[in-house]
Design a protein around this motif. Structure first.
Motif, PDB file in Angstrom:
ATOM      1  N   GLU A  33      15.020 -12.868   2.934  1.00 53.20           N
ATOM      2  CA  GLU A  33      15.232 -14.310   3.030  1.00 53.20           C
ATOM      3  C   GLU A  33      16.156 -14.587   4.206  1.00 53.20           C
ATOM      4  O   GLU A  33      17.155 -13.890   4.403  1.00 53.20           O
ATOM      5  N   TYR A  34      15.782 -15.616   4.987  1.00 46.98           N
ATOM      6  CA  TYR A  34      16.550 -15.935   6.187  1.00 46.98           C
ATOM      7  C   TYR A  34      16.264 -17.375   6.603  1.00 46.98           C
ATOM      8  O   TYR A  34      15.106 -17.740   6.833  1.00 46.98           O
ATOM      9  N   GLN A  35      17.286 -18.198   6.689  1.00 48.91           N
ATOM     10  CA  GLN A  35      17.204 -19.571   7.184  1.00 48.91           C
ATOM     11  C   GLN A  35      15.942 -20.323   6.729  1.00 48.91           C
ATOM     12  O   GLN A  35      15.079 -20.651   7.533  1.00 48.91           O
ATOM     13  N   LYS A  36      15.864 -20.590   5.448  1.00 46.81           N
ATOM     14  CA  LYS A  36      14.768 -21.348   4.839  1.00 46.81           C
ATOM     15  C   LYS A  36      13.400 -20.729   5.102  1.00 46.81           C
ATOM     16  O   LYS A  36      12.396 -21.421   5.195  1.00 46.81           O
ATOM     17  N   GLY A  37      13.381 -19.423   5.238  1.00 45.94           N
ATOM     18  CA  GLY A  37      12.136 -18.699   5.452  1.00 45.94           C
ATOM     19  C   GLY A  37      12.392 -17.221   5.240  1.00 45.94           C
ATOM     20  O   GLY A  37      13.262 -16.845   4.451  1.00 45.94           O
ATOM     21  N   TYR A  38      11.653 -16.419   5.978  1.00 47.31           N
ATOM     22  CA  TYR A  38      11.732 -14.971   5.820  1.00 47.31           C
ATOM     23  C   TYR A  38      11.742 -14.303   7.190  1.00 47.31           C
ATOM     24  O   TYR A  38      11.012 -14.712   8.091  1.00 47.31           O
ATOM     25  N   LEU A  39      12.553 -13.276   7.318  1.00 50.28           N
ATOM     26  CA  LEU A  39      12.715 -12.515   8.546  1.00 50.28           C
ATOM     27  C   LEU A  39      12.034 -11.162   8.339  1.00 50.28           C
ATOM     28  O   LEU A  39      12.294 -10.483   7.344  1.00 50.28           O
ATOM     29  N   ILE A  40      11.179 -10.763   9.273  1.00 50.25           N
ATOM     30  CA  ILE A  40      10.403  -9.531   9.115  1.00 50.25           C
ATOM     31  C   ILE A  40      11.232  -8.314   9.537  1.00 50.25           C
ATOM     32  O   ILE A  40      11.784  -8.273  10.626  1.00 50.25           O
ATOM     33  N   TYR A  41      11.252  -7.322   8.652  1.00 51.65           N
ATOM     34  CA  TYR A  41      11.841  -6.022   8.972  1.00 51.65           C
ATOM     35  C   TYR A  41      10.750  -5.078   9.463  1.00 51.65           C
ATOM     36  O   TYR A  41      10.942  -4.326  10.407  1.00 51.65           O
ATOM     37  N   SER A  42       9.586  -5.109   8.810  1.00 51.13           N
ATOM     38  CA  SER A  42       8.532  -4.172   9.169  1.00 51.13           C
ATOM     39  C   SER A  42       7.183  -4.646   8.656  1.00 51.13           C
ATOM     40  O   SER A  42       7.098  -5.409   7.697  1.00 51.13           O
ATOM     41  N   ALA A  43       6.128  -4.152   9.302  1.00 56.90           N
ATOM     42  CA  ALA A  43       4.759  -4.324   8.823  1.00 56.90           C
ATOM     43  C   ALA A  43       4.246  -2.945   8.443  1.00 56.90           C
ATOM     44  O   ALA A  43       4.651  -1.939   9.042  1.00 56.90           O
ATOM     45  N   GLY A  44       3.382  -2.903   7.464  1.00 53.69           N
ATOM     46  CA  GLY A  44       2.805  -1.632   7.045  1.00 53.69           C
ATOM     47  C   GLY A  44       1.383  -1.828   6.577  1.00 53.69           C
ATOM     48  O   GLY A  44       0.932  -2.959   6.372  1.00 53.69           O
ATOM     49  N   ILE A  45       0.674  -0.723   6.409  1.00 57.00           N
ATOM     50  CA  ILE A  45      -0.723  -0.768   5.969  1.00 57.00           C
ATOM     51  C   ILE A  45      -0.956   0.264   4.879  1.00 57.00           C
ATOM     52  O   ILE A  45      -0.251   1.273   4.796  1.00 57.00           O
ATOM     53  N   THR A  46      -1.955  -0.021   4.057  1.00 51.10           N
ATOM     54  CA  THR A  46      -2.397   0.957   3.066  1.00 51.10           C
ATOM     55  C   THR A  46      -3.851   0.688   2.712  1.00 51.10           C
ATOM     56  O   THR A  46      -4.281  -0.468   2.661  1.00 51.10           O
ATOM     57  N   ARG A  47      -4.592   1.755   2.484  1.00 52.98           N
ATOM     58  CA  ARG A  47      -5.970   1.631   2.005  1.00 52.98           C
ATOM     59  C   ARG A  47      -6.039   1.924   0.513  1.00 52.98           C
ATOM     60  O   ARG A  47      -7.101   1.964  -0.069  1.00 52.98           O
ATOM     61  N   ARG A  48      -4.883   2.138  -0.073  1.00 50.29           N
ATOM     62  CA  ARG A  48      -4.770   2.380  -1.512  1.00 50.29           C
ATOM     63  C   ARG A  48      -4.073   1.184  -2.156  1.00 50.29           C
ATOM     64  O   ARG A  48      -3.564   0.315  -1.448  1.00 50.29           O
ATOM     65  N   PRO A  49      -3.986   1.128  -3.466  1.00 46.31           N
ATOM     66  CA  PRO A  49      -3.244   0.025  -4.092  1.00 46.31           C
ATOM     67  C   PRO A  49      -1.790   0.009  -3.609  1.00 46.31           C
ATOM     68  O   PRO A  49      -1.143   1.057  -3.490  1.00 46.31           O
ATOM     69  N   MET A  50      -1.297  -1.165  -3.316  1.00 44.63           N
ATOM     70  CA  MET A  50       0.052  -1.304  -2.758  1.00 44.63           C
ATOM     71  C   MET A  50       1.133  -0.676  -3.638  1.00 44.63           C
ATOM     72  O   MET A  50       2.014   0.010  -3.098  1.00 44.63           O
ATOM     73  N   PRO A  51       1.125  -0.872  -4.965  1.00 41.40           N
ATOM     74  CA  PRO A  51       2.191  -0.247  -5.765  1.00 41.40           C
ATOM     75  C   PRO A  51       2.245   1.276  -5.586  1.00 41.40           C
ATOM     76  O   PRO A  51       3.331   1.858  -5.569  1.00 41.40           O
ATOM     77  N   GLU A  52       1.083   1.889  -5.426  1.00 45.24           N
ATOM     78  CA  GLU A  52       1.041   3.341  -5.204  1.00 45.24           C
ATOM     79  C   GLU A  52       1.731   3.697  -3.886  1.00 45.24           C
ATOM     80  O   GLU A  52       2.545   4.622  -3.824  1.00 45.24           O
ATOM     81  N   ARG A  53       1.437   2.956  -2.835  1.00 43.61           N
ATOM     82  CA  ARG A  53       2.061   3.209  -1.526  1.00 43.61           C
ATOM     83  C   ARG A  53       3.571   2.960  -1.578  1.00 43.61           C
ATOM     84  O   ARG A  53       4.361   3.705  -1.000  1.00 43.61           O
ATOM     85  N   PHE A  54       3.977   1.924  -2.295  1.00 43.94           N
ATOM     86  CA  PHE A  54       5.395   1.588  -2.368  1.00 43.94           C
ATOM     87  C   PHE A  54       6.183   2.618  -3.174  1.00 43.94           C
ATOM     88  O   PHE A  54       7.366   2.827  -2.912  1.00 43.94           O
ATOM     89  N   ARG A  55       5.548   3.274  -4.146  1.00 40.87           N
ATOM     90  CA  ARG A  55       6.225   4.371  -4.855  1.00 40.87           C
ATOM     91  C   ARG A  55       6.571   5.489  -3.862  1.00 40.87           C
ATOM     92  O   ARG A  55       7.653   6.077  -3.922  1.00 40.87           O
ATOM     93  N   GLU A  56       5.651   5.770  -2.937  1.00 41.56           N
ATOM     94  CA  GLU A  56       5.923   6.773  -1.904  1.00 41.56           C
ATOM     95  C   GLU A  56       7.077   6.326  -1.015  1.00 41.56           C
ATOM     96  O   GLU A  56       7.966   7.120  -0.693  1.00 41.56           O
ATOM     97  N   HIS A  57       7.050   5.059  -0.620  1.00 46.11           N
ATOM     98  CA  HIS A  57       8.144   4.531   0.202  1.00 46.11           C
ATOM     99  C   HIS A  57       9.490   4.665  -0.521  1.00 46.11           C
ATOM    100  O   HIS A  57      10.485   5.046   0.095  1.00 46.11           O
ATOM    101  N   THR A  58       9.524   4.356  -1.804  1.00 48.48           N
ATOM    102  CA  THR A  58      10.764   4.459  -2.578  1.00 48.48           C
ATOM    103  C   THR A  58      11.298   5.881  -2.532  1.00 48.48           C
ATOM    104  O   THR A  58      12.489   6.105  -2.295  1.00 48.48           O
ATOM    105  N   ARG A  59      10.414   6.854  -2.764  1.00 49.18           N
ATOM    106  CA  ARG A  59      10.820   8.268  -2.702  1.00 49.18           C
ATOM    107  C   ARG A  59      11.402   8.622  -1.333  1.00 49.18           C
ATOM    108  O   ARG A  59      12.432   9.285  -1.236  1.00 49.18           O
ATOM    109  N   GLU A  60      10.731   8.164  -0.286  1.00 49.72           N
ATOM    110  CA  GLU A  60      11.189   8.466   1.079  1.00 49.72           C
ATOM    111  C   GLU A  60      12.551   7.824   1.355  1.00 49.72           C
ATOM    112  O   GLU A  60      13.417   8.437   1.980  1.00 49.72           O
TER     113      GLU A  60
END
Length: 188
Positions: A33-60
């Motif tokens: 959240e940033y000044q009545k909107g959102y500020l981007i930290y990063s973009a990412g991609i996945t060809r699998r379900p997002m929760p599955e990819r985010f579990r990997e990100h959490t581990r990393e």
């Protein structure tokens, strides 16, 4: 191509009051959240379900692979690094020792960062080149934005932009909220 960015969603296991990530593939934006909107930290991609990819990100994140930022500073447009991640390179004994000695501080900052992220997603299918080109175009665009939009994203991501033999595609971004640094139109 029109893209509808939907969100904000919460990071899995850190959602708080936010909606859970949908079980779909596509492109995602990690924002704060940033000044009545959102500020981007990063973009990412996945060809699998997002929760599955985010579990990997959490581990990393928890294992020190990724950079960890002070979420409060990020929400004010300031990049303040708590931990400079290992990324995918060989870990030096000194860096490994530093991580071990600071692990509790780093993990606390990780939990705060993940809880502070607001995730936006676009379901544009699973065609690898479309996903890769969109991710690369978003990140390259951010690097060319004014401060603080260019300051927050990490650099050094493996990005695969449009090749010379590939026809350009103009993407029209739509979102019901302001995502700072995301242009209305973007050529991928």
């Amino acid at each position: 191509m029109e893209i509808e960015w939907v969100g904000p969603y919460g990071w899995p296991k850190f959602e708080g009051d936010l909606q859970r990530l949908p079980e779909l593939p596509g492109v995602y934006l990690l924002t704060v959240e940033y000044q009545k909107g959102y500020l981007i930290y990063s973009a990412g991609i996945t060809r699998r379900p997002m929760p599955e990819r985010f579990r990997e990100h959490t581990r990393e994140y928890m294992n020190g692979v990724y950079n960890v930022l002070d979420i409060s500073a990020m929400q004010n447009g300031i990049k303040k690094q708590v931990w400079h991640g290992f990324w995918m390179r060989k870990r030096s004994p000194e860096k490994e020792s530093e991580f071990v000695s600071r692990r509790f501080v780093i993990e606390d900052a990780v939990r705060k960062q993940l809880a502070g992220f607001r995730v936006f997603v676009a379901n544009i299918g699973t065609k690898p080149r479309i996903l890769e080109r969109l991710e690369a175009a978003i990140m390259k665009n951010l690097y060319n934005q004014p401060t603080p939009f260019c300051d927050i994203p990490d650099r050094g991501m493996k990005l695969t932009k449009r090749g010379k033999s590939e026809r350009p595609i103009v993407v029209k971004n739509k979102c019901s909220v302001t995502i700072h640094g995301l242009p209305l139109c973007l050529e991928i």
